[in-house]
Design a protein around this motif. Structure first.
Motif, short mmCIF file in Angstrom:
data_model
loop_
_atom_site.label_atom_id
_atom_site.label_comp_id
_atom_site.label_asym_id
_atom_site.label_seq_id
_atom_site.Cartn_x
_atom_site.Cartn_y
_atom_site.Cartn_z
N PRO A 4 0.81 -1.22 0.00
CA PRO A 4 0.00 0.00 0.00
C PRO A 4 0.85 1.27 0.00
CG PRO A 4 -0.94 -1.60 1.50
CD PRO A 4 0.39 -2.14 1.09
N PHE A 5 2.00 1.24 0.69
CA PHE A 5 2.87 2.43 0.68
C PHE A 5 3.31 2.74 -0.74
CE2 PHE A 5 6.97 4.38 0.26
CZ PHE A 5 6.90 5.46 1.12
N TYR A 6 3.81 1.74 -1.46
CA TYR A 6 4.34 2.00 -2.80
C TYR A 6 3.25 2.47 -3.75
CZ TYR A 6 8.64 -0.05 -1.10
OH TYR A 6 9.78 -0.29 -0.38
N MET A 7 2.05 1.94 -3.60
CA MET A 7 0.95 2.41 -4.44
C MET A 7 0.58 3.85 -4.09
SD MET A 7 0.28 0.19 -6.68
CE MET A 7 -1.03 1.22 -7.34
N ALA A 8 0.51 4.17 -2.81
CA ALA A 8 0.21 5.54 -2.40
C ALA A 8 1.28 6.50 -2.90
CB ALA A 8 0.09 5.62 -0.88
N PHE A 9 2.52 6.07 -2.82
CA PHE A 9 3.63 6.90 -3.31
C PHE A 9 3.49 7.16 -4.81
CE2 PHE A 9 7.76 6.50 -5.55
CZ PHE A 9 8.23 7.77 -5.30
N SER A 10 3.12 6.16 -5.59
CA SER A 10 2.97 6.34 -7.03
C SER A 10 1.88 7.35 -7.36
CB SER A 10 2.67 5.00 -7.72
OG SER A 10 3.81 4.19 -7.78
N PHE A 11 0.76 7.27 -6.66
CA PHE A 11 -0.31 8.23 -6.92
C PHE A 11 0.07 9.63 -6.43
CE2 PHE A 11 -2.97 4.48 -7.65
CZ PHE A 11 -3.67 4.92 -8.77
N PHE A 12 0.80 9.70 -5.34
CA PHE A 12 1.31 10.98 -4.85
C PHE A 12 2.23 11.63 -5.89
CE2 PHE A 12 5.25 12.67 -2.87
CZ PHE A 12 4.76 13.83 -2.30
N ARG A 13 3.10 10.83 -6.48
CA ARG A 13 4.02 11.34 -7.50
C ARG A 13 3.26 11.88 -8.71
NH1 ARG A 13 6.52 8.09 -11.70
NH2 ARG A 13 8.38 9.10 -12.58
N ILE A 14 2.28 11.12 -9.19
CA ILE A 14 1.49 11.56 -10.33
C ILE A 14 0.71 12.83 -9.99
CG2 ILE A 14 -0.55 10.99 -11.70
CD1 ILE A 14 1.99 9.81 -12.81
N ALA A 15 0.15 12.87 -8.79
CA ALA A 15 -0.61 14.05 -8.38
C ALA A 15 0.28 15.29 -8.36
CB ALA A 15 -1.24 13.82 -7.00
N SER A 16 1.50 15.14 -7.87
CA SER A 16 2.43 16.27 -7.84
C SER A 16 2.79 16.73 -9.25
CB SER A 16 3.70 15.87 -7.07
OG SER A 16 4.61 16.95 -7.03
N ILE A 17 3.04 15.78 -10.14
CA ILE A 17 3.36 16.12 -11.53
C ILE A 17 2.19 16.88 -12.17
CG2 ILE A 17 3.76 15.15 -13.82
CD1 ILE A 17 5.33 12.88 -12.40
N CYS A 18 0.99 16.37 -11.98
CA CYS A 18 -0.19 17.01 -12.59
C CYS A 18 -0.46 18.39 -11.99
CB CYS A 18 -1.41 16.12 -12.42
SG CYS A 18 -1.33 14.61 -13.43
N GLN A 19 -0.21 18.54 -10.71
CA GLN A 19 -0.39 19.84 -10.08
C GLN A 19 0.59 20.86 -10.67
OE1 GLN A 19 -2.71 20.93 -8.04
NE2 GLN A 19 -1.83 22.98 -7.93
N GLY A 20 1.80 20.41 -10.96
CA GLY A 20 2.78 21.29 -11.58
C GLY A 20 2.34 21.74 -12.97
N VAL A 21 1.80 20.81 -13.75
CA VAL A 21 1.30 21.15 -15.09
C VAL A 21 0.13 22.14 -14.97
CG1 VAL A 21 0.19 20.23 -17.16
CG2 VAL A 21 2.06 18.96 -16.08
N TYR A 22 -0.75 21.86 -14.02
CA TYR A 22 -1.91 22.72 -13.79
C TYR A 22 -1.48 24.14 -13.43
CZ TYR A 22 -6.19 24.31 -11.35
OH TYR A 22 -7.29 25.00 -10.93
N ALA A 23 -0.54 24.26 -12.50
CA ALA A 23 -0.09 25.58 -12.06
C ALA A 23 0.56 26.35 -13.21
CB ALA A 23 0.88 25.44 -10.89
N ARG A 24 1.40 25.67 -14.01
CA ARG A 24 2.06 26.34 -15.13
C ARG A 24 1.05 26.77 -16.18
NH1 ARG A 24 5.75 22.23 -14.07
NH2 ARG A 24 4.98 20.94 -15.79
N ALA A 25 0.06 25.93 -16.43
CA ALA A 25 -0.95 26.28 -17.42
C ALA A 25 -1.79 27.46 -16.96
CB ALA A 25 -1.83 25.07 -17.72
N LEU A 26 -2.11 27.52 -15.68
CA LEU A 26 -2.87 28.65 -15.14
C LEU A 26 -2.11 29.95 -15.31
CD1 LEU A 26 -4.50 27.40 -11.80
CD2 LEU A 26 -5.60 27.80 -14.00
#
Length: 351
Positions: A298-320
């Motif tokens: 469960p840790f490794y799965m949570a970490f993977s989704f955390f990583r993707i969420a961070s990447i997507c948030q970065g794209v979102y912020a730059r696009a805004l």
């Protein structure tokens, strides 16, 4: 790379002096023959990728995009090095022919590799295959990842390809900092992950070659058989923890089917479709790599989704910053929220 890979005319922003390329290849690649034609692969590659067709052979050219780049981004040199090091191992990779670091040829560094005729599937539900073929292809993907992680990275010349310790801790720190720098709206699940992950990193450490983006869409499948023949897109490769690759590969089981940007398996009848469950897929990987199980899965799965969420948030912020009305920006913001929520749901019972 035939089926599933769309070819288009070279985009205006990616055009370069083709005659200069042909002159260079005539000298650097003995088997190169003119006349040659170049077309571009359409898609989300951060590094523009092209098909070069000659009378006797086809090649793939992959280059850095034009313009000013971050020092650690678009590292075609690392891609080339990884594939060259892996060419005589059990991990299937295209044969790379040359690396050109002279920006004077076409404006950016690039490398050339052999074209592999095959299929690329981006939809993890594999709607065009029969159930037995889906079973075989998922098993081949699993075997390919296990083979990669069992490569002796020191013996094949990748001993200095990354830092061989504390990969997960460093990744948690990196993507936490990236997220906090790009944070816009509050995402409570992300705040909980930021607090929980660094305090719960599993004991022990492992190092293998980590692909960084190991998924179905980055694999070339044999033209006739449901069998992986090459791993593509080594831009994020490094030395890292093997379970980060496995968990990333398994995110599909937690994402809904039918979403084009992030195709998943959730909501379909896996058994009827011939697709293994996540538990079966992980168990097969464990058998192939000699593991008795993964108690901290469960840790490794949570970490993977955390990583993707961070990447997507970065794209979102730059696009805004560029255009607040950009529909894609709004979409990435929602993906960040959804993936953070999935990540937290996987470990919330451990708090």
């Amino acid at each position: 790379m035939a089926s599933g890979a769309v070819l288009i005319d070279v985009l205006p922003q990616h055009r370069f002096d083709e005659a200069a390329l042909w002159r260079y290849l005539s000298t650097a690649l003995p088997e190169f023959q003119e006349p040659a034609e170049i077309r571009q692969f359409q898609g989300g590659q951060s590094n523009p990728t092209f098909l070069v067709t000659t009378p006797s052979a086809r090649y793939v050219l992959r280059k850095k995009p034009p313009g000013k780049l971050l020092p650690s981004a678009h590292m075609v040199e690392r891609e080339y090095r990884a594939m060259r090091a892996l060419r005589d191992t059990a991990a299937p990779v295209p044969t790379v022919r040359l690396l050109c670091e002279d920006e004077g040829v076409i404006g950016t560094p690039f490398y050339v590799m052999d074209y592999i005729d095959g299929r690329i599937f981006t939809d993890v539900t594999l709607p065009d295959l029969a159930p037995a073929e889906r079973t075989a292809l998922y098993d081949s993907m699993n075997a390919t990842l296990a083979a990669l992680h069992q490569v002796d990275w020191q013996a094949c010349g990748l001993g200095d390809f990354g830092r061989p310790e504390q990969y997960v801790a460093r990744q948690v720190d990196r993507w936490t900092r990236q997220y906090l720098a790009a944070r816009t709206d509050e995402i409570p699940a992300m705040d909980r992950l930021v607090a929980w992950l660094p305090q719960n990193i599993p004991a022990g450490d492992e190092t293998t070659i980590a692909h960084g983006d190991f998924r179905l869409g980055n694999l070339v499948v044999d033209s006739d058989e449901p069998r992986v023949v090459a791993i593509l897109d080594w831009e994020l490769a490094t030395l890292g923890h093997p379970l980060s690759d496995l968990a990333y590969n398994c995110m599909a089981w937690h994402l809904p089917a039918g979403v084009k940007e992030f195709p998943g398996l959730k909501g379909i009848d896996l058994k009827a479709q011939g697709i293994p469950t996540e538990e079966e897929y992980v168990a097969a990987y464990c058998r192939r790599t000699g593991r008795g199980g993964i108690p901290d899965w469960p840790f490794y799965m949570a970490f993977s989704f955390f990583r993707i969420a961070s990447i997507c948030q970065g794209v979102y912020a730059r696009a805004l910053q560029g255009n607040a009305a950009d529909r894609r920006a709004i979409g990435y913001g929602e993906v960040a929220r959804v993936t953070a929520g999935i990540g937290w749901s996987l470990i919330s019972d451990r708090v």
